[in-house]
Structures are given as C-alpha cells and as structure tokens.
Design a protein around this motif. Sequence first.
Motif, PDB file in Angstrom:
ATOM      1  N   MET B   1      28.297  59.028  74.957  1.00  0.00           N
ATOM      2  CA  MET B   1      28.690  60.150  75.826  1.00  0.00           C
ATOM      3  C   MET B   1      27.980  60.037  77.169  1.00  0.00           C
ATOM      4  N   LEU B   2      28.749  60.147  78.241  1.00  0.00           N
ATOM      5  CA  LEU B   2      28.155  60.166  79.572  1.00  0.00           C
ATOM      6  C   LEU B   2      27.522  61.539  79.808  1.00  0.00           C
ATOM      7  N   GLU B   3      26.524  61.561  80.699  1.00  0.00           N
ATOM      8  CA  GLU B   3      25.818  62.812  80.932  1.00  0.00           C
ATOM      9  C   GLU B   3      26.749  63.906  81.462  1.00  0.00           C
ATOM     10  N   GLN B   4      27.739  63.485  82.285  1.00  0.00           N
ATOM     11  CA  GLN B   4      28.618  64.502  82.873  1.00  0.00           C
ATOM     12  C   GLN B   4      29.639  65.015  81.865  1.00  0.00           C
ATOM     13  N   ASP B   5      29.795  64.297  80.748  1.00  0.00           N
ATOM     14  CA  ASP B   5      30.821  64.673  79.774  1.00  0.00           C
ATOM     15  C   ASP B   5      30.618  66.076  79.219  1.00  0.00           C
ATOM     16  N   TRP B   6      29.366  66.424  78.951  1.00  0.00           N
ATOM     17  CA  TRP B   6      29.152  67.744  78.364  1.00  0.00           C
ATOM     18  C   TRP B   6      29.383  68.836  79.400  1.00  0.00           C
ATOM     19  N   ILE B   7      29.160  68.511  80.690  1.00  0.00           N
ATOM     20  CA  ILE B   7      29.425  69.513  81.744  1.00  0.00           C
ATOM     21  C   ILE B   7      30.928  69.771  81.848  1.00  0.00           C
ATOM     22  N   TYR B   8      31.714  68.676  81.909  1.00  0.00           N
ATOM     23  CA  TYR B   8      33.179  68.832  81.892  1.00  0.00           C
ATOM     24  C   TYR B   8      33.627  69.530  80.615  1.00  0.00           C
ATOM     25  N   GLY B   9      32.978  69.165  79.505  1.00  0.00           N
ATOM     26  CA  GLY B   9      33.319  69.786  78.225  1.00  0.00           C
ATOM     27  C   GLY B   9      33.098  71.284  78.273  1.00  0.00           C
ATOM     28  N   PHE B  10      31.932  71.684  78.795  1.00  0.00           N
ATOM     29  CA  PHE B  10      31.606  73.110  78.856  1.00  0.00           C
ATOM     30  C   PHE B  10      32.536  73.852  79.822  1.00  0.00           C
ATOM     31  N   LEU B  11      32.792  73.242  81.007  1.00  0.00           N
ATOM     32  CA  LEU B  11      33.690  73.880  81.983  1.00  0.00           C
ATOM     33  C   LEU B  11      35.097  74.006  81.409  1.00  0.00           C
ATOM     34  N   GLY B  12      35.574  72.932  80.787  1.00  0.00           N
ATOM     35  CA  GLY B  12      36.893  72.974  80.150  1.00  0.00           C
ATOM     36  C   GLY B  12      36.934  74.036  79.069  1.00  0.00           C
ATOM     37  N   GLY B  13      35.844  74.122  78.310  1.00  0.00           N
ATOM     38  CA  GLY B  13      35.759  75.140  77.268  1.00  0.00           C
ATOM     39  C   GLY B  13      35.865  76.547  77.845  1.00  0.00           C
ATOM     40  N   LEU B  14      35.175  76.784  78.967  1.00  0.00           N
ATOM     41  CA  LEU B  14      35.253  78.105  79.612  1.00  0.00           C
ATOM     42  C   LEU B  14      36.698  78.439  79.990  1.00  0.00           C
ATOM     43  N   LEU B  15      37.436  77.430  80.499  1.00  0.00           N
ATOM     44  CA  LEU B  15      38.844  77.656  80.856  1.00  0.00           C
ATOM     45  C   LEU B  15      39.674  77.980  79.610  1.00  0.00           C
ATOM     46  N   ILE B  16      39.432  77.236  78.538  1.00  0.00           N
ATOM     47  CA  ILE B  16      40.152  77.485  77.282  1.00  0.00           C
ATOM     48  C   ILE B  16      39.901  78.917  76.808  1.00  0.00           C
ATOM     49  N   GLY B  17      38.624  79.325  76.808  1.00  0.00           N
ATOM     50  CA  GLY B  17      38.279  80.665  76.363  1.00  0.00           C
ATOM     51  C   GLY B  17      38.843  81.738  77.282  1.00  0.00           C
ATOM     52  N   THR B  18      38.904  81.443  78.597  1.00  0.00           N
ATOM     53  CA  THR B  18      39.490  82.407  79.541  1.00  0.00           C
ATOM     54  C   THR B  18      40.987  82.563  79.266  1.00  0.00           C
ATOM     55  N   GLY B  19      41.647  81.454  78.939  1.00  0.00           N
ATOM     56  CA  GLY B  19      43.058  81.517  78.554  1.00  0.00           C
ATOM     57  C   GLY B  19      43.246  82.416  77.334  1.00  0.00           C
ATOM     58  N   GLY B  20      42.373  82.239  76.351  1.00  0.00           N
ATOM     59  CA  GLY B  20      42.441  83.059  75.142  1.00  0.00           C
ATOM     60  C   GLY B  20      42.187  84.527  75.449  1.00  0.00           C
ATOM     61  N   ALA B  21      41.245  84.785  76.373  1.00  0.00           N
ATOM     62  CA  ALA B  21      40.917  86.165  76.749  1.00  0.00           C
ATOM     63  C   ALA B  21      42.099  86.825  77.469  1.00  0.00           C
ATOM     64  N   VAL B  22      42.767  86.066  78.348  1.00  0.00           N
ATOM     65  CA  VAL B  22      43.946  86.597  79.061  1.00  0.00           C
ATOM     66  C   VAL B  22      45.044  86.947  78.057  1.00  0.00           C
ATOM     67  N   PHE B  23      45.298  86.016  77.126  1.00  0.00           N
ATOM     68  CA  PHE B  23      46.375  86.227  76.154  1.00  0.00           C
ATOM     69  C   PHE B  23      46.074  87.443  75.273  1.00  0.00           C
ATOM     70  N   LEU B  24      44.798  87.630  74.937  1.00  0.00           N
ATOM     71  CA  LEU B  24      44.409  88.760  74.084  1.00  0.00           C
ATOM     72  C   LEU B  24      44.460  90.077  74.858  1.00  0.00           C
ATOM     73  N   LEU B  25      43.787  90.122  76.005  1.00  0.00           N
ATOM     74  CA  LEU B  25      43.641  91.409  76.707  1.00  0.00           C
ATOM     75  C   LEU B  25      44.938  91.840  77.391  1.00  0.00           C
ATOM     76  N   MET B  26      45.733  90.885  77.868  1.00  0.00           N
ATOM     77  CA  MET B  26      46.990  91.243  78.524  1.00  0.00           C
ATOM     78  C   MET B  26      48.107  91.438  77.491  1.00  0.00           C
ATOM     79  N   ASN B  27      48.362  90.385  76.695  1.00  0.00           N
ATOM     80  CA  ASN B  27      49.512  90.400  75.797  1.00  0.00           C
ATOM     81  C   ASN B  27      49.199  90.880  74.378  1.00  0.00           C
ATOM     82  N   GLY B  28      47.903  91.074  74.090  1.00  0.00           N
ATOM     83  CA  GLY B  28      47.532  91.530  72.753  1.00  0.00           C
ATOM     84  C   GLY B  28      47.776  90.491  71.684  1.00  0.00           C
ATOM     85  N   ARG B  29      47.681  89.215  72.052  1.00  0.00           N
ATOM     86  CA  ARG B  29      48.016  88.161  71.099  1.00  0.00           C
ATOM     87  C   ARG B  29      46.858  87.169  70.937  1.00  0.00           C
TER      88      ARG B  29
END
Lengths: 140, 142
Positions: B1-29
């Motif tokens: 694993m490259l050192e930057q991989d976990w940073i991209y991983g964490f940032l990507g994860g934040l986007l994934i979780g934000t997508g889930g939060a939008v779907f839950l809080l807006m659409n209730g799904r």
Amino acid sequence: MRMIFAFLAGALFGAGLFISGMTDTSKVQGWLDVFGDWDPTLAFVMGGAILPMAAAWAFAKGRKPVLADSFPKPVEPKLDRGLVFGSMLFGAGWALVGLCPGPALASLSYGGWGHWVFMAAMLAGMGLAVPVRARIDLTA
Amino acid sequence: MLEQDWIYGFLGGLLIGTGGAVFLLMNGRIMGASGILGGLLDGSGRANARERLAFLAGTILMPIPLYPFFRSVDTHITTDLTVIVLGGLMVGLGTRLANGCTSGHGVCGISRLSFRGISATAIYILMGGFTLSVLRHIWGVI
C-alpha cells in the motif's frame, strides 16, 4: 425531487468508490489477503464512510426524512439462515474476483469486458435468489 | 500500500458515507447497492423503480468525469472467465439471500449499530479472507 437526490446520492457513492480505490480488485483482494501482502485501505474507506453515516442516523432520531414519510424501521436483531449462508456465499465470491455490487456498478464505464461479464453473472445470481427463497426456508 | 492510498481511501469513504447520508435524510432510504439493484430485477422495488434507476445512473456515470484526476483506471480484474462468472453468481445470489452487501450491511448497518449488519459484515469478511487465503496460498489458483 426524490429523483434528483437519488442521483446525487448515487453520484457521491460512485465518486467515493472510484477515488477510494475500491474498484481496483487487487486492493480488495489485498484487504482479504491477511497471510500475504495485506492492504488495510478498505478499513480506512469503511471508517470514512461510517462517520457521516453515523451522524446521519443520530440526526434522524425523532425527525422525518425531507422527501418521505418515515425512516426505515430497524429490523429485529436476529440471525437467520439467509443472512448467514448468504453472507458466506457473498464473501467467497468477493474473494474470487475482488468486486462487490457497489464497485461492480461504479467500474462498469472503465473496467473493460471482465466487469460486464461480472455484472451479467451477478444479475443472474440475484435472479436466482427468487427460486432459491421459494424452495428453501431461509427465515429460521 | 502506498502512503497516499489510505488518504484517498478515507476521502473516498467520506464521499460514500455522505451519499448514504443524503439518501437517508432526503429520501428516507438505506443506500444498499445489492438491494437497489436486486429490487429492480425481481420486481420488489417496482413502486420506486425510477428512484432506484436515478441512483444507479449516478453511481455508474460519476466516475467518468473523474478519470483525468485520479491515477490509473486499471482495475486488475482477473482474465479467467470461469472465475469471473462464478464470482459474479455467488456475489449476486449471496447478497440477495443475506439482504445486503458491503454498502447496506457494512456502511449503513454498522453505523446504525445494527446486529444483523455487523454480523453479516463479520461473516463475509471472515469468509472472504478464508477463501482468498486457501485459493491463493494453499491451492495457488488466484
């Protein structure tokens, strides 16, 4: 409006999967390769995703969704055969190729023919779940 | 694993979780990829099919404008057709029988401290680690 926010949620999901490296099958197989060259990236992705999601669940308490009547109710906390055997089957398939349903979708546009074959097989497997459920009682 | 991989991983994860939060809080799904896709396939999601399609369109299309900014688009997928088909069938059937995959049980379930979500995630990760170790280090086939 629901369509717009569904697209936005999907876009954030797809962007996150791409940027995190989770559409790279070697990184996912690397996460599962605990006796080889282990790659912990997936744990950072999972941690990053759980943070905003946990905040959303906390915010949802006692409120209503903006564009719907109610939040999904919690399911009874009980294991059944479907959950156990289904997750085992999924885990084994996940190890074989290094793709799960989200990344399989996000990588369709650039992954090449292998990803289209995987998607077709995955859809066929999802279709199989209907007759399997009808024949075997998985709710116990 | 490259050192930057976990940073991209964490940032990507934040986007994934934000997508889930939008779907839950807006659409209730709940944002679960296997459920959104599978419900379209077996008809159980007919009532909100358009919402499902909009979500899937976002997931499939969004990486396209990002290609130039993020490293390579090589996914290192195996070229063994049998392995791809077998893996796809198992992932499709398994996630539907279990009612969820890494996004639904993993991201949405764990963050809700759902017993089923945490259990499913533990099972598929353990089974995945076991399968990969046997196939790679004992049989040497993948």
